[in-house]
Design a protein around this motif. Structure first.
Motif, mmCIF file in Angstrom:
data_model
loop_
_atom_site.group_PDB
_atom_site.id
_atom_site.type_symbol
_atom_site.label_atom_id
_atom_site.label_comp_id
_atom_site.label_asym_id
_atom_site.label_seq_id
_atom_site.Cartn_x
_atom_site.Cartn_y
_atom_site.Cartn_z
ATOM 1 N N ARG A 91 -49.361 27.996 40.953
ATOM 2 C CA ARG A 91 -49.800 28.569 39.686
ATOM 3 C C ARG A 91 -51.087 27.893 39.220
ATOM 4 N N GLN A 92 -52.033 27.719 40.118
ATOM 5 C CA GLN A 92 -53.261 26.987 39.801
ATOM 6 C C GLN A 92 -54.516 27.847 39.897
ATOM 7 N N PHE A 93 -54.395 29.145 39.673
ATOM 8 C CA PHE A 93 -55.592 29.958 39.521
ATOM 9 C C PHE A 93 -56.306 29.528 38.235
ATOM 10 N N PRO A 94 -57.637 29.495 38.234
ATOM 11 C CA PRO A 94 -58.360 29.098 37.015
ATOM 12 C C PRO A 94 -58.022 30.030 35.846
ATOM 13 N N GLU A 95 -58.117 29.491 34.636
ATOM 14 C CA GLU A 95 -57.857 30.292 33.443
ATOM 15 C C GLU A 95 -58.820 31.479 33.400
ATOM 16 N N SER B 61 -55.909 29.298 50.544
ATOM 17 C CA SER B 61 -56.068 28.791 49.180
ATOM 18 C C SER B 61 -55.413 29.727 48.168
ATOM 19 N N GLU B 62 -55.550 31.029 48.401
ATOM 20 C CA GLU B 62 -54.923 32.000 47.514
ATOM 21 C C GLU B 62 -53.402 31.924 47.606
ATOM 22 N N SER C 200 -54.277 35.202 37.717
ATOM 23 C CA SER C 200 -53.571 34.095 37.063
ATOM 24 C C SER C 200 -52.200 34.488 36.524
ATOM 25 N N HIS D 285 -58.747 33.916 35.531
ATOM 26 C CA HIS D 285 -58.807 34.549 36.852
ATOM 27 C C HIS D 285 -57.911 35.789 36.849
ATOM 28 N N ALA E 109 -52.405 28.845 45.716
ATOM 29 C CA ALA E 109 -52.593 29.025 44.275
ATOM 30 C C ALA E 109 -51.466 29.872 43.686
#
Length: 332
Positions: free
Chosen positions: A145-149, A137-138, A154, A151, A141
């Motif tokens: 570029r889909q790490f939560p704001e 998943s990492e 990010s 994070h 991500a």
């Protein structure tokens, strides 16, 4: 026509060296390129005297540089051993240098024993639990570029940022791996050569579980299998005696360099060892081109594999080259 590829573990033969095994891999990659094989994958194993392939990303670069058109990839990178950012950066570099010729095959196992696995991971946050999905998943991500704001990761980019990750394949030998490959939308490479789970059922589970992803929009199934091909059935059987003894030794925890056919044929098997060898031979395709073709056709029909990936773990490099030479015209 079913696509045909190569899985290479850089086997070390008795009387030779690991350095020579790595050079043999480059040589075999060049041959596979000329013969028309679709892809050439190298493995990751550690602390095994019979296998020289411990750094697939390095070998991928060397083989890709020595070939012209064949795809080169990992069969696979053992994700538990590596930080996802490290994997992303190394394979983006490879993809930048060899555009549209690199594959990223990922494995869930460490590719070694427990102590060596701990040494590989001891500077990481080691967990006793299976953290493959977290690492995967990492990795994804980083790519999307889909790490939560907010994070902490990010703002981290895997460089070179403008280069996409190569196509992702999940390696496996079980029903769980088949289902997981489908759920994460990866292509799936099933290790029929050592799996105890039926290959046809694994392929069915994979296709039934598949969900499109940024890497693949439809399922793609590779059947990994062991082939020893020679001019005659008798010669192929002689060469495959190395495989028999290697299996017997591994079952006893002995990871020795590959024995010559002469040494293997002189070995005194116990009845139990002979039974296991006979059972293992059922997974192998051993014989002349006609004999091997019949066995592989049966496997392909049962699994509906999109591609067959062949490994040949025998003592003599020239005999290994010849096995791939004989096999190529049957499918390419």
């Amino acid at each position: 026509m079913t696509a045909l590829s190569v899985l290479d573990l850089s086997p070390v033969s008795a009387g030779s060296t690991g350095a020579q095994a790595l050079r043999n891999s480059i040589d075999l990659g060049q041959l596979a390129d000329k013969l028309g094989y679709v892809r050439y994958w190298v493995a990751e194993h550690h602390n095994m005297p019979m296998i020289a392939s411990s750094a697939p990303d390095i070998m991928i670069g060397q083989i890709a540089a020595a070939t012209n058109r064949i795809r080169v990839g990992s069969g696979g990178v053992m994700l538990p051993n590596h930080a996802p950012l490290t994997v992303a950066e190394r394979f983006k570099v490879l993809e930048a240098l060899f555009p549209d010729r690199i594959d990223l095959g990922l494995g869930r196992a460490p590719g070694t024993d427990q102590v060596t696995s701990y040494m590989l991971r001891r500077r990481q946050n080691v967990s006793e639990e299976d953290d493959f999905l977290d690492r995967f998943s990492e990795l994804m991500a980083l790519e999307t570029r889909q790490f939560p704001e907010g994070h902490p990761f990010s703002k981290v980019q895997a460089m070179p940022a403008e280069v996409k990750l190569p196509p992702i394949f999940l390696l496996g030998s079980s029903d769980y791996s088949a289902q997981l490959a489908g759920q994460i939308g990866a292509a799936f490479a099933f290790a029929h050569h050592f799996a105890t789970f039926p290959a046809d059922e694994a392929m069915r589970i994979y296709r039934a579980s598949f969900k499109p992803s940024v890497s693949h929009d439809k399922p793609y199934a590779i059947l990994g299998t062991h082939v020893v091909c020679a001019d005659t059935d008798e010669e192929a059987d002689r060469l495959a005696s190395t495989v028999d003894l290697n299996l017997t030794r591994r079952n006893k925890g002995e990871f020795l360099p590959l024995a010559s056919p002469e040494e293997a044929l002189a070995y005194q098997y116990t009845p139990a060892e002979r039974t296991r060898v006979t059972q293992n031979r059922l997974k192998l395709s051993v014989g002349s081109p006609a004999t091997v073709k019949a066995k592989l056709d049966e496997l392909i029909a049962a699994t509906q594999a999109d591609e067959v990936m062949v490994t040949t773990m025998i003592h003599d490099h020239q005999a290994r080259r010849h096995s791939y030479e004989l096999l190529a015209p049957l499918f390419i």
